[in-house]
Structure formats: C-alpha cells, structure tokens
Write an enzyme that holds these catalytic residues in place. Structure first.
Site, PDB file in Angstrom:
ATOM      1  N   ASP A  91     -32.539  41.878 -12.291  1.00  0.00           N
ATOM      2  CA  ASP A  91     -31.104  41.757 -12.004  1.00  0.00           C
ATOM      3  C   ASP A  91     -30.685  43.055 -11.316  1.00  0.00           C
ATOM      4  O   ASP A  91     -30.698  44.135 -11.923  1.00  0.00           O
ATOM      5  CB  ASP A  91     -30.337  41.534 -13.327  1.00  0.00           C
ATOM      6  CG  ASP A  91     -28.839  41.361 -13.112  1.00  0.00           C
ATOM      7  OD1 ASP A  91     -28.260  42.105 -12.288  1.00  0.00           O
ATOM      8  OD2 ASP A  91     -28.230  40.504 -13.787  1.00  0.00           O
ATOM      9  N   GLU A 112     -35.107  38.949 -19.394  1.00  0.00           N
ATOM     10  CA  GLU A 112     -34.286  39.797 -18.528  1.00  0.00           C
ATOM     11  C   GLU A 112     -33.956  41.146 -19.169  1.00  0.00           C
ATOM     12  O   GLU A 112     -33.169  41.194 -20.125  1.00  0.00           O
ATOM     13  CB  GLU A 112     -32.969  39.053 -18.211  1.00  0.00           C
ATOM     14  CG  GLU A 112     -32.022  39.859 -17.339  1.00  0.00           C
ATOM     15  CD  GLU A 112     -30.789  39.074 -16.912  1.00  0.00           C
ATOM     16  OE1 GLU A 112     -30.446  38.073 -17.576  1.00  0.00           O
ATOM     17  OE2 GLU A 112     -30.171  39.476 -15.911  1.00  0.00           O
ATOM     18  N   GLU A 158     -25.642  36.207  -9.266  1.00  0.00           N
ATOM     19  CA  GLU A 158     -24.929  36.349 -10.536  1.00  0.00           C
ATOM     20  C   GLU A 158     -24.001  37.546 -10.344  1.00  0.00           C
ATOM     21  O   GLU A 158     -24.358  38.694 -10.629  1.00  0.00           O
ATOM     22  CB  GLU A 158     -25.894  36.581 -11.696  1.00  0.00           C
ATOM     23  CG  GLU A 158     -25.164  36.557 -13.033  1.00  0.00           C
ATOM     24  CD  GLU A 158     -26.032  36.993 -14.179  1.00  0.00           C
ATOM     25  OE1 GLU A 158     -26.276  36.194 -15.085  1.00  0.00           O
ATOM     26  OE2 GLU A 158     -26.488  38.170 -14.171  1.00  0.00           O
TER      27      GLU A 158
HETATM   28  C1  LER Z   1     -25.936  39.523 -18.502  1.00  0.00           C
HETATM   29  O1  LER Z   1     -25.447  40.738 -18.105  1.00  0.00           O
HETATM   30  C2  LER Z   1     -26.858  38.969 -17.501  1.00  0.00           C
HETATM   31  O2  LER Z   1     -27.257  39.624 -16.575  1.00  0.00           O
HETATM   32  C3  LER Z   1     -27.243  37.575 -17.670  1.00  0.00           C
HETATM   33  O3  LER Z   1     -28.149  37.195 -16.680  1.00  0.00           O
HETATM   34  C4  LER Z   1     -27.783  37.399 -19.050  1.00  0.00           C
HETATM   35  O4  LER Z   1     -27.618  36.141 -19.527  1.00  0.00           O
HETATM   36 MN    MN Z   2     -28.462  38.790 -14.976  1.00  0.00          MN
END
Ligand code: LER
Ligand code: MN
Length: 273
Positions: free
Chosen positions: A187, A154, A248
């Site tokens: 993300d 990531e 998330e």
């Molecule tokens: C941390 O900012 C994040 O995006 C998580 O997915 C990392 O473990």
């Molecule tokens: Mn993340």
C-alpha cells in the site's frame, strides 16, 4: 499484465475511509467501466452482503473483474481480529475471513487481511501475539489455496498496527510460515510513512507482492500528493509485477474526480504494461 482497479465500499460504518466509490455498486461499476478500469475492489459488511449471481452478472455486463475483497468490516463492525487475546474472538475472526475467501474465490479474487490482523495489545506478549497471527495465516492461507486463490497480508503504518509496518518485516514473517500461499500488499500510502525508500523496498521484496494499493502521500489519488511516483512505477515494472494496482484513496475532491485522476495516473505510469 498490470491491471487497474478502483475501490468500492458498501459498509456505512467506514464511510470516512479511503475508498473512491460508495454505496451504489451498480453506479460505481458503470463509472469504472466508462473510465476503462479493469476491475473493482470490494469492501462489504460480510461474505453474504451481496448475491454472488447478481455480482457475477453485473461484473460481466460491465466487463470488470473482481480485483480483491477487503475483510476490514470484521473488525469495524464485529470487533474481530486474528490477534485478539480471547481465543473465541480469534476463532470468529478466522471464520469471518474464511467466508470472505470463499466469496472472493467465486470470482478468482483474493481476500485482504489489513486491519483484521489487529495489534499486540497492552500487557500482551509480542511473540505470543505473533504466534496467533501465524496460526491464522497458516489456516487461512491453506483455505485460500484449496479454493484456488492466494491470500493477501497487508503491512499497515504504525498508527494502525504494531505488528508489521514494512514490506521487509512482513516478508520475513511470511517466510517462516509453512503455507506458501500468502502474499504481501504494497500500500503506497502506508509505505510512504514507513519505508525509507519505497522503490527500493518494492525491488527487494518484489517476489512477495501480490496486490498494490494506489494512493499518494496524503492518501489522495496518485498525482495529488508528493510521492515520487516515477521511481516507484519503475520498481513495480522491473519486478515484473502482474496483478492489480487498486486505488484505495480518499474520494477527494469527490468520487468522480478521484476516479478520473486515478485513471489518468494509471495511464501515465502503466499504460501498455
Ligand atoms: C487500511 O489502512 C488499509 O490500508 C486497508 O487496505 C486495510 O483494510
Ligand atoms: Mn490498504
């Protein structure tokens, strides 16, 4: 098929983090099921924190899949990263992640390397640090392959790592590895900080994307910030993404409302995908 997931964190040390549900796994699963999520993404203290048989029973009962397992507790609790200058710590980091890979693989779920990637620390050489990251990813990518799952790397925003901050830089790094078994995590919160154009980056690096974290510009559930989600959703669909889109995000204003908002956004952009 694009599948929906919601994060569940069972690690008290990261309680202020961007996770929708906390502590009570059984209750979180019941809520995820009721709202129609396909899976949950789990953050545990380590690979032995949950009995796999019990988890398997509960997942079946709630008709949920395990979308992915996070490894960040290795850093938060044990201070481990794949790029620590101390070889003993790097070895422990590899073994921590390796156990998480085996745990996730029991459920066909990939492990995520986020904060466990670490940083180039002051006084250290960037190329040397990246060679440590490459070494870790080679070993762990092949370990995951042997267990029948892929591994997820990531890119994080600049305030969390100075290794790779964009999909493009992450993809170029993965391309140089021998292992072909590491995919990228897109993300949307980190991308909102780092990418010039989120949709374009997804289109250009689509073949590397194996997992998506679903959060708005302010890391609240999608729809509560200013990310222009229409073009991002179109990009995700046009790369024929087949995997989880996992919330998330901060449990704002509270876990129930955040999970409802997330499902509302997921249906708006990805229903029937
Ligand atoms: C941390 O900012 C994040 O995006 C998580 O997915 C990392 O473990
Ligand atoms: Mn993340």
């Amino acid at each position: 098929m694009i599948k929906s997931a919601v994060t569940v964190a069972l690690v008290p040390q990261i309680k202020s983090g961007p996770w929708i549900f906390w502590e009570n796994l059984e209750q979180a699963m019941a809520k995820a099921e009721n709202l129609g999520f396909d899976g949950i993404e789990l953050f545990t203290a380590d690979a032995n924190a949950i009995d796999p048989e019990e988890l398997s029973y509960s997942l079946n009962m709630h008709k949920l899949e395990l979308a992915a397992v996070g490894t960040g507790a290795g850093k938060v609790i044990h201070g481990l990263t794949l790029t620590d200058p101390n070889p003993e710590i790097r070895k422990k980091a590899i073994s921590f992640i390796s156990e998480m890979i085996s745990f996730g693989a029991k459920f066909n779920a990939p492990a995520i390397i986020g904060s466990m990637q670490g940083n180039v620390l002051p006084g250290n050489d960037r190329e040397l640090t990246l060679s440590w990251l490459a070494e870790g990813l080679e070993i762990l990518g092949e370990k995951a392959s042997a267990e029948g799952v892929f591994l997820i790397y990531e890119p994080l925003n600049r305030y969390e790592t100075n290794l790779f901050n964009t999909l493009e830089s992450g993809a170029s790094f993965l391309e140089k590895l021998e292992t072909q078994n590491v995919k990228l995590l897109a993300d949307l919160f980190h991308m909102n900080i780092e990418e010039a154009d989120i949709a374009k980056s997804i289109l250009e690096n689509g073949k590397y994307i194996g997992h998506i974290h679903f959060a708005d510009s302010n890391r609240q559930p999608i729809g509560m910030g200013h990310t222009e989600m229409e073009s991002v959703a179109e990009a995700i669909k046009s790369i024929n993404y087949e995997g989880f889109i996992s919330a998330e995000a901060f449990p704002f204003p509270d876990p129930d409302a955040a999970s409802i908002q997330t499902m509302h956004a997921f249906k708006k952009y990805f229903e029937n995908c």
